[in-house]
Design an enzyme around this catalytic site. Structure first.
Site, PDB file in Angstrom:
ATOM      1  N   SER A 137      37.907  39.645  42.618  1.00  0.00           N
ATOM      2  CA  SER A 137      36.571  39.278  41.803  1.00  0.00           C
ATOM      3  C   SER A 137      36.260  37.801  41.958  1.00  0.00           C
ATOM      4  O   SER A 137      36.796  37.103  41.441  1.00  0.00           O
ATOM      5  CB  SER A 137      36.824  39.491  40.440  1.00  0.00           C
ATOM      6  OG  SER A 137      35.748  39.297  39.733  1.00  0.00           O
ATOM      7  N   ASN A 138      34.962  37.555  42.401  1.00  0.00           N
ATOM      8  CA  ASN A 138      34.679  36.217  43.086  1.00  0.00           C
ATOM      9  C   ASN A 138      33.727  35.487  42.048  1.00  0.00           C
ATOM     10  O   ASN A 138      32.562  35.591  42.081  1.00  0.00           O
ATOM     11  CB  ASN A 138      34.138  35.967  44.359  1.00  0.00           C
ATOM     12  CG  ASN A 138      33.703  34.632  44.924  1.00  0.00           C
ATOM     13  OD1 ASN A 138      34.136  33.510  44.401  1.00  0.00           O
ATOM     14  ND2 ASN A 138      32.997  34.447  45.792  1.00  0.00           N
ATOM     15  N   HIS A 169      51.717  46.263  34.665  1.00  0.00           N
ATOM     16  CA  HIS A 169      53.374  46.008  34.541  1.00  0.00           C
ATOM     17  C   HIS A 169      54.215  46.945  34.512  1.00  0.00           C
ATOM     18  O   HIS A 169      55.404  47.002  34.185  1.00  0.00           O
ATOM     19  CB  HIS A 169      53.513  45.394  32.624  1.00  0.00           C
ATOM     20  CG  HIS A 169      54.329  44.411  32.816  1.00  0.00           C
ATOM     21  ND1 HIS A 169      55.255  43.928  33.591  1.00  0.00           N
ATOM     22  CD2 HIS A 169      54.186  43.077  31.960  1.00  0.00           C
ATOM     23  CE1 HIS A 169      55.983  42.863  33.224  1.00  0.00           C
ATOM     24  NE2 HIS A 169      55.184  42.179  32.286  1.00  0.00           N
ATOM     25  N   ARG A 200      36.680  25.936  57.623  1.00  0.00           N
ATOM     26  CA  ARG A 200      35.524  27.018  57.726  1.00  0.00           C
ATOM     27  C   ARG A 200      34.127  26.267  58.225  1.00  0.00           C
ATOM     28  O   ARG A 200      33.380  26.788  58.690  1.00  0.00           O
ATOM     29  CB  ARG A 200      35.603  27.388  56.132  1.00  0.00           C
ATOM     30  CG  ARG A 200      34.199  28.259  56.106  1.00  0.00           C
ATOM     31  CD  ARG A 200      33.157  27.617  55.276  1.00  0.00           C
ATOM     32  NE  ARG A 200      32.044  28.679  55.081  1.00  0.00           N
ATOM     33  CZ  ARG A 200      30.706  28.242  54.626  1.00  0.00           C
ATOM     34  NH1 ARG A 200      30.675  26.943  53.943  1.00  0.00           N
ATOM     35  NH2 ARG A 200      29.863  28.927  54.338  1.00  0.00           N
ATOM     36  N   ASP A 228      27.832  42.080  41.889  1.00  0.00           N
ATOM     37  CA  ASP A 228      26.725  42.292  40.969  1.00  0.00           C
ATOM     38  C   ASP A 228      25.349  42.779  41.623  1.00  0.00           C
ATOM     39  O   ASP A 228      24.602  41.812  41.853  1.00  0.00           O
ATOM     40  CB  ASP A 228      26.660  41.015  40.124  1.00  0.00           C
ATOM     41  CG  ASP A 228      25.803  41.027  38.970  1.00  0.00           C
ATOM     42  OD1 ASP A 228      25.496  42.372  38.632  1.00  0.00           O
ATOM     43  OD2 ASP A 228      25.250  40.227  38.104  1.00  0.00           O
ATOM     44  N   GLY A 284      37.998  31.442  41.073  1.00  0.00           N
ATOM     45  CA  GLY A 284      36.958  30.465  40.494  1.00  0.00           C
ATOM     46  C   GLY A 284      36.457  29.770  41.541  1.00  0.00           C
ATOM     47  O   GLY A 284      36.619  29.731  42.841  1.00  0.00           O
ATOM     48  N   ASP A 294      56.324  43.043  38.140  1.00  0.00           N
ATOM     49  CA  ASP A 294      56.936  42.044  37.081  1.00  0.00           C
ATOM     50  C   ASP A 294      56.245  40.633  37.469  1.00  0.00           C
ATOM     51  O   ASP A 294      55.889  40.297  38.399  1.00  0.00           O
ATOM     52  CB  ASP A 294      58.096  42.127  36.995  1.00  0.00           C
ATOM     53  CG  ASP A 294      59.183  41.811  38.320  1.00  0.00           C
ATOM     54  OD1 ASP A 294      58.616  41.257  39.172  1.00  0.00           O
ATOM     55  OD2 ASP A 294      60.095  42.687  38.646  1.00  0.00           O
TER      56      ASP A 294
END
Length: 550
Positions: A468-469, A521, A360, A418, A493, A525
């Site tokens: 979701s970062n 679920h 990157r 956000d 994360g 699985d």
């Protein structure tokens, strides 16, 4: 005159039976007055009037079936009554006009010859998102009497998902704004009125357009006693600056809030236009101690002692109350529904993204030369889409009622942002077919729009899997809630430089990132999501393998 469209009266309800009309044609009604009782397949629902005026037509008989989003009845607003009368006077033939008969005194003219005062065409608030039935007026971009061009922005409205910009359907002059700033407008009801360009010569008056309050104040005209609205508690004591007949202007939602707390609307100071009482005014009134309440309460109770203060008897400050609405309210409902209806299970792993970070950095300058900001997110999305093609169950939806699994043909990757309006999840469409630069451009566009609160409804629908970062905010681990009806979501994360052993047993510095999946679920699985995560991990730890799919 405008048609009142039967609003959404329940999830999945498309029609109802008109059980009883509570008004008749020609009757003058007040705002919030019950108009009809309709029966759905779940309950009996009372339909109130959206504003004060005169009912001119009932489109259904009792016992007939009315459809949602179709006209239920026609209503002439209080301010429009005088306009209709003036139009009739202007259209009366000379031999039938008042004063033409011998001995009949001609009244003073109310308009110049050939003048017809008209409100114009109503712009009906269209569907602005899947399942959205109302929105809040955030900011009017125009004023009554102002000339607008076709496609010119007219108003910003806030739905429970995002900020939406409403544009003018054609050029013309705005004659009336049906809502004040901060009020709630319902879909399929009039938002504003305008005279189209070219229609001014036939219908417009040379006088400036009257505002809503001026029209209402002018309604009782030409000798006829004004039709009084149904008496309500808050109109018994007219207050200075209030609406006609002493009625305090307020939206239906505000009036409902006032009734729920047993208050009188006329006693609450309004901060809106023409003294309109807003929801914030009611909440502020509830928080502040009122005259005559504080002193008796203080006199009847002894001052707190140090012991009672330590025991919690002394007040520690007022509770700040804010309404739960807009995006925040929608998120609360969706997350509760998802957590209660979907059996979640979590799976976590850590990735060595050292090679990805290096790649990157090498490509970032070249991407900027092409006008794109290249972050790690496009790599995450592209690798996720490729892994989903190998394990399509991650890109599916469950139709529980039909006991069917729907495998979706496109991978639309959502990203939690956000933004200004709260937490929203726009998505990049068809990621499997886009290049890294195209994904980067979409990520930049959606992030900027979300932070400004102006994401288009089409960008918020159709997502198939979500990222979701939390690492962007410094987080390391999270267990996210699935964005129903999707089947999975992942929280990534922050990337940390940590010591790890290489193949020779030597400690080396590596870029480590955590990823935590939550899956439905009922569909997925543990073994399936582990194999899928390994495929995703393989693309990220060996980013050159992505070249085979570009």
């Amino acid at each position: 005159m405008s048609d009142f469209m039967l609003p959404d009266i329940g999830e999945g309800i498309v029609e109802c039976e008109v059980v009883k009309w509570l008004v008749s044609e020609g009757e003058t009604i007040s705002e919030d007055q019950p108009v009809a009782e309709v029966m759905t397949d779940k309950a009996l629902v009372e339909i109130p009037a959206p504003y004060a005026g005169k009912v001119t037509q009932l489109y259904y008989q009792e016992g007939e079936i009315a459809r949602v989003h179709a006209p239920l009845f026609a209503l002439v607003a209080e301010g429009e009554a005088e306009d209709d009368d003036q139009a009739e006077v202007a259209a009366t033939p000379p031999d039938k006009a008042p004063g033409s008969e011998p001995g009949e005194a001609a009244p003073e003219p109310t308009a110049s010859a050939g003048e017809v005062t008209a409100v114009g065409k109503d712009f009906i608030l269209p569907d602005i998102g899947e399942g959205i039935v109302e929105c809040e007026i955030v900011e009017w971009r125009i004023a009554e009497g102002e000339t607008v061009a076709e496609d010119q922005p007219v108003v910003d409205v806030m739905t429970d998902k995002a900020m939406v910009e409403i544009t003018a359907p054609e050029a013309g002059r705005v004659t009336r704004l049906h809502y004040g700033q901060g009020e709630s407008a319902r879909v399929h009801t009039p938002l504003f009125a305008y005279l189209p360009e070219g229609g001014e010569a036939e219908a417009a008056s040379p006088q400036p357009a009257q505002g809503a309050a001026q029209r209402q104040a002018a309604a009782p005209a030409r000798g006829a006693a004004p039709a009084q609205p149904t008496p309500v508690k808050e109109t018994q004591e007219p207050a200075k600056g209030k609406g006609p007949y002493g009625r305090t202007p307020a939206s239906p939602a505000v009036r409902r809030l006032v009734r729920e707390h047993g208050l009188t609307l006329a006693t609450i100071p309004g901060s809106g236009k023409d003294g309109r009482v807003l929801k914030e005014d009611v909440l502020r009134y509830l928080e502040s101690p009122q005259d005559g309440e504080k002193e008796p309460a203080t006199a009847s109770q002894p001052s707190p002692t140090p012991d009672s203060a330590r025991a919690g008897g002394a007040p520690q400050g007022e509770v700040r109350v804010e309404p739960l609405r807009g995006v925040q309210a929608a998120m609360a409902k969706r997350m509760v529904a998802s957590a209660q209806s979907i059996p979640h299970f979590a799976y976590g792993d850590e990735f060595d993204v050292t090679e990805l970070v290096t790649l990157r950095e090498r490509l970032k300058v070249k991407a900027e030369a092409r006008g794109a900001r290249l972050t790690l997110m496009p790599f995450f999305m592209k690798a996720l889409a490729l892994a989903a093609l190998e394990y399509p169950i991650l890109n599916s939806r469950l139709d529980e009622a039909a006991a069917e699994i729907h495998y979706l043909p496109e991978v639309n990757v959502g990203m939690a942002v956000d933004g200004k309006a709260g937490l929203i999840v726009p998505n990049v469409k068809r990621v499997e077919g886009l290049s890294l630069l195209e994904i980067a451009a979409e990520v930049s566009r959606l992030t900027e729009a979300a932070r400004e609160g102006r994401v288009a409804p089409s960008d918020l629908t159709g997502g198939t899997v979500t990222i979701s970062n939390i690492g962007a905010l410094g987080g390391t681990y999270a267990v996210p809630i699935i964005n129903a009806p999707e089947a999975a979501i992942v929280a990534i994360g922050k990337t940390q430089w940590l010591p790890r052993f290489d193949a020779d047993g030597q400690v080396v510095r590596r870029a480590i990132m955590t990823a935590t999946w939550c899956g439905d679920h009922r569909l997925i699985d543990g073994g399936t999501i582990a194999r899928f995560a390994n495929a995703w991990k393989g693309y990220l730890e060996d980013p050159e393998s992505l070249l085979l799919a570009l």
